[in-house]
Design a protein around this motif. Structure first.
Motif, PDB file in Angstrom:
ATOM      1  N   GLY A  96       0.805  -1.217   0.000  1.00  0.00           N
ATOM      2  CA  GLY A  96       0.000   0.000   0.000  1.00  0.00           C
ATOM      3  C   GLY A  96       0.839   1.267   0.000  1.00  0.00           C
ATOM      4  N   PHE A  97       0.444   2.231  -0.795  1.00  0.00           N
ATOM      5  CA  PHE A  97       1.187   3.482  -0.885  1.00  0.00           C
ATOM      6  C   PHE A  97       1.011   4.312   0.393  1.00  0.00           C
ATOM      7  N   TYR A  98       2.062   4.984   0.804  1.00  0.00           N
ATOM      8  CA  TYR A  98       1.942   5.963   1.887  1.00  0.00           C
ATOM      9  C   TYR A  98       0.806   6.950   1.585  1.00  0.00           C
TER      10      TYR A  98
ATOM     11  N   ASN B 102      -2.704  -1.929  16.955  1.00  0.00           N
ATOM     12  CA  ASN B 102      -1.509  -2.712  17.273  1.00  0.00           C
ATOM     13  C   ASN B 102      -0.974  -3.520  16.095  1.00  0.00           C
ATOM     14  N   ILE B 103      -1.689  -3.546  14.991  1.00  0.00           N
ATOM     15  CA  ILE B 103      -1.288  -4.368  13.843  1.00  0.00           C
ATOM     16  C   ILE B 103      -0.301  -3.621  12.948  1.00  0.00           C
ATOM     17  N   LYS B 104       0.744  -4.324  12.537  1.00  0.00           N
ATOM     18  CA  LYS B 104       1.745  -3.728  11.651  1.00  0.00           C
ATOM     19  C   LYS B 104       1.279  -3.783  10.205  1.00  0.00           C
ATOM     20  N   ARG B 105       1.488  -2.682   9.511  1.00  0.00           N
ATOM     21  CA  ARG B 105       1.213  -2.617   8.079  1.00  0.00           C
ATOM     22  C   ARG B 105       2.467  -2.182   7.338  1.00  0.00           C
ATOM     23  N   VAL B 106       2.589  -2.659   6.115  1.00  0.00           N
ATOM     24  CA  VAL B 106       3.755  -2.341   5.291  1.00  0.00           C
ATOM     25  C   VAL B 106       3.350  -1.325   4.237  1.00  0.00           C
ATOM     26  N   PHE B 107       4.191  -0.309   4.048  1.00  0.00           N
ATOM     27  CA  PHE B 107       3.898   0.751   3.095  1.00  0.00           C
ATOM     28  C   PHE B 107       5.051   0.926   2.100  1.00  0.00           C
ATOM     29  N   ALA B 108       4.724   1.556   0.967  1.00  0.00           N
ATOM     30  CA  ALA B 108       5.739   1.837  -0.058  1.00  0.00           C
ATOM     31  C   ALA B 108       5.617   3.275  -0.526  1.00  0.00           C
TER      32      ALA B 108
ATOM     33  N   ILE C 290       8.903  -2.505  -0.758  1.00  0.00           N
ATOM     34  CA  ILE C 290       8.449  -2.018   0.539  1.00  0.00           C
ATOM     35  C   ILE C 290       9.370  -0.890   0.994  1.00  0.00           C
ATOM     36  N   SER C 291       8.807   0.064   1.720  1.00  0.00           N
ATOM     37  CA  SER C 291       9.609   1.174   2.236  1.00  0.00           C
ATOM     38  C   SER C 291       9.739   1.135   3.753  1.00  0.00           C
ATOM     39  N   ASP C 292       8.649   0.790   4.438  1.00  0.00           N
ATOM     40  CA  ASP C 292       8.687   0.754   5.897  1.00  0.00           C
ATOM     41  C   ASP C 292       7.515  -0.070   6.422  1.00  0.00           C
ATOM     42  N   GLU C 293       7.604  -0.443   7.698  1.00  0.00           N
ATOM     43  CA  GLU C 293       6.572  -1.244   8.351  1.00  0.00           C
ATOM     44  C   GLU C 293       6.264  -0.619   9.705  1.00  0.00           C
ATOM     45  N   ILE C 294       4.999  -0.276   9.950  1.00  0.00           N
ATOM     46  CA  ILE C 294       4.637   0.425  11.179  1.00  0.00           C
ATOM     47  C   ILE C 294       3.302  -0.074  11.728  1.00  0.00           C
ATOM     48  N   THR C 295       3.114   0.104  13.027  1.00  0.00           N
ATOM     49  CA  THR C 295       1.813  -0.167  13.639  1.00  0.00           C
ATOM     50  C   THR C 295       0.986   1.114  13.599  1.00  0.00           C
TER      51      THR C 295
ATOM     52  N   PRO D  37      -2.140  -9.793   9.046  1.00  0.00           N
ATOM     53  CA  PRO D  37      -0.884  -9.619   8.299  1.00  0.00           C
ATOM     54  C   PRO D  37      -0.120 -10.905   8.050  1.00  0.00           C
ATOM     55  N   GLU D  38      -0.282 -11.900   8.931  1.00  0.00           N
ATOM     56  CA  GLU D  38       0.436 -13.162   8.733  1.00  0.00           C
ATOM     57  C   GLU D  38       0.055 -13.797   7.402  1.00  0.00           C
ATOM     58  N   LYS D  39      -1.236 -13.744   7.065  1.00  0.00           N
ATOM     59  CA  LYS D  39      -1.688 -14.295   5.793  1.00  0.00           C
ATOM     60  C   LYS D  39      -1.497 -13.302   4.649  1.00  0.00           C
ATOM     61  N   PHE D  40      -1.818 -12.035   4.916  1.00  0.00           N
ATOM     62  CA  PHE D  40      -1.780 -11.020   3.869  1.00  0.00           C
ATOM     63  C   PHE D  40      -0.373 -10.845   3.298  1.00  0.00           C
ATOM     64  N   TYR D  41       0.629 -10.976   4.150  1.00  0.00           N
ATOM     65  CA  TYR D  41       2.018 -10.756   3.722  1.00  0.00           C
ATOM     66  C   TYR D  41       2.792 -12.048   3.482  1.00  0.00           C
ATOM     67  N   THR D  42       2.105 -13.179   3.382  1.00  0.00           N
ATOM     68  CA  THR D  42       2.799 -14.465   3.231  1.00  0.00           C
ATOM     69  C   THR D  42       3.720 -14.489   2.017  1.00  0.00           C
ATOM     70  N   ASP D  43       3.203 -14.127   0.849  1.00  0.00           N
ATOM     71  CA  ASP D  43       4.020 -14.189  -0.365  1.00  0.00           C
ATOM     72  C   ASP D  43       5.121 -13.136  -0.331  1.00  0.00           C
ATOM     73  N   LEU D  44       4.815 -11.978   0.216  1.00  0.00           N
ATOM     74  CA  LEU D  44       5.831 -10.928   0.348  1.00  0.00           C
ATOM     75  C   LEU D  44       6.999 -11.430   1.190  1.00  0.00           C
ATOM     76  N   ARG D  45       6.705 -12.012   2.354  1.00  0.00           N
ATOM     77  CA  ARG D  45       7.771 -12.511   3.235  1.00  0.00           C
ATOM     78  C   ARG D  45       8.590 -13.591   2.531  1.00  0.00           C
ATOM     79  N   ALA D  46       7.926 -14.406   1.725  1.00  0.00           N
ATOM     80  CA  ALA D  46       8.629 -15.482   1.030  1.00  0.00           C
ATOM     81  C   ALA D  46       9.677 -14.940   0.063  1.00  0.00           C
TER      82      ALA D  46
END
Length: 306
Positions: free
Chosen positions: A146-148, A171-177, A203-208, A262-271
């Motif tokens: 997701g874009f900033y 409390n959930i972390k999201r990743v932004f670009a 990806i640019s950063d990851e924040i809660t 996020p565990e499921k949403f970012y699965t392929d990204l983490r891979a």
């Protein structure tokens, strides 16, 4: 190299175009608006005016190009799902007829999933699916998160109620670009497209939400700012009230819901283990404050150009 870009002078191409031109490439930029031609020429590129739905036009612009950059525009079509399927076929036909050998396609996180799981982000699957039918073509699928700039949508509620509103808990972390980091990756892939069909994340950063809140409180000098979690039903109803078509509101609501896991949403990204870019959230927050205070102009991207 001779390079053709879709995307006019948008959030990403404002960075991509000058870097490619300064590197000595002959750059053609496709835009649907005559009003953008002066800006494209000012950056040293060649404007080509027509719609990305014009297959014959795309074929003519892609012919003899060493590399091309494709992207899906949100446009004004209320049936975004069908528009994505149609655009994928148009891209496939134009690329095949023009005999293009190197492609960078702006896709999105979620392109590997279904509508029921990621909503609007699944539309990019149909572009990838169409292009994957091409053989003997190097295709780098670029999947930013997701874009900033999507966060600019919070300006209205911050002004009115001093609230950041989201369906994603604090409390959930999201990743932004950041568009600048995306552009850096696009330039690299256009100049040396990897062999075969590859998946590339940005990806640019990851924040809660808490980190977001704290940072915005500081840059806006607004210690009373709150982070308010609303339901999916509230989000969808609010979009419809603002004039967003019901089917589009539903797709965006599902997209936001996916980020609560996020565990499921970012699965392929983490891979794929992508490296973080240069533009951190604190950098963007300063730009956000400038936009909020009226000293700069912000652009929101609903999907992955977004």
């Amino acid at each position: 190299m001779k390079i053709t870009l879709l995307g006019s002078v948008g959030n990403i191409n404002q960075y991509t175009i000058p870097v490619l031109v300064n590197a000595g490439h002959a750059v053609t930029v496709i835009t649907h608006s005559e009003k953008r031609t002066a800006a494209i020429k000012a950056l040293g590129a060649i404007p080509a005016v027509s719609s990305m739905t014009d297959e014959a036009f795309l074929t003519s612009q892609f012919t003899d190009a060493d590399a091309i950059y494709l992207m899906l525009s949100g446009g004004a079509n209320n049936d975004a799902l069908q528009a994505a399927k149609t655009q994928g076929q148009i891209f496939y036909n134009a690329v095949k007829t023009a005999n293009v050998k190197n492609i960078v396609d702006l896709s999105s996180i979620g392109a590997d999933s279904t509508y029921e799981k990621v909503g609007a982000l699944s539309y990019y699957h149909f572009i990838e699916d169409a292009l994957n039918q091409l053989t003997d073509v190097n295709i780098a699928f670029l999947r930013p998160v997701g874009f900033y700039s999507n966060l600019y949508s919070n300006i209205a509620t911050i002004r009115q109620d001093q609230q950041i509103v989201s369906t994603v808990p604090i409390n959930i972390k999201r990743v932004f670009a950041a568009p600048k980091d995306i552009a850096t990756k696009i330039v690299a892939l256009l100049q040396a497209t990897p062999k075969g069909h590859t998946i590339n994340y940005v990806i640019s950063d990851e924040i809660t939400g808490q980190q977001m809140l704290s940072t915005f409180r500081d840059v806006l000098n607004m210690p009373q700012l709150k982070y308010v979690t609303i339901s999916d039903e509230q989000l969808q109803a609010g979009m419809i009230k603002q004039g967003v078509p019901k089917n589009v509101a539903e797709a965006l609501t599902i997209m936001n819901r996916a980020q609560r896991n996020p565990e499921k949403f970012y699965t392929d990204l983490r891979a794929h283990q992508p490296e973080f870019g240069q533009v951190k959230f604190t950098d963007f927050a300063k730009e956000f404050a400038d936009v909020y205070n009226g000293t700069a102009q912000g652009k929101s991207n609903t999907l992955a150009d977004h």
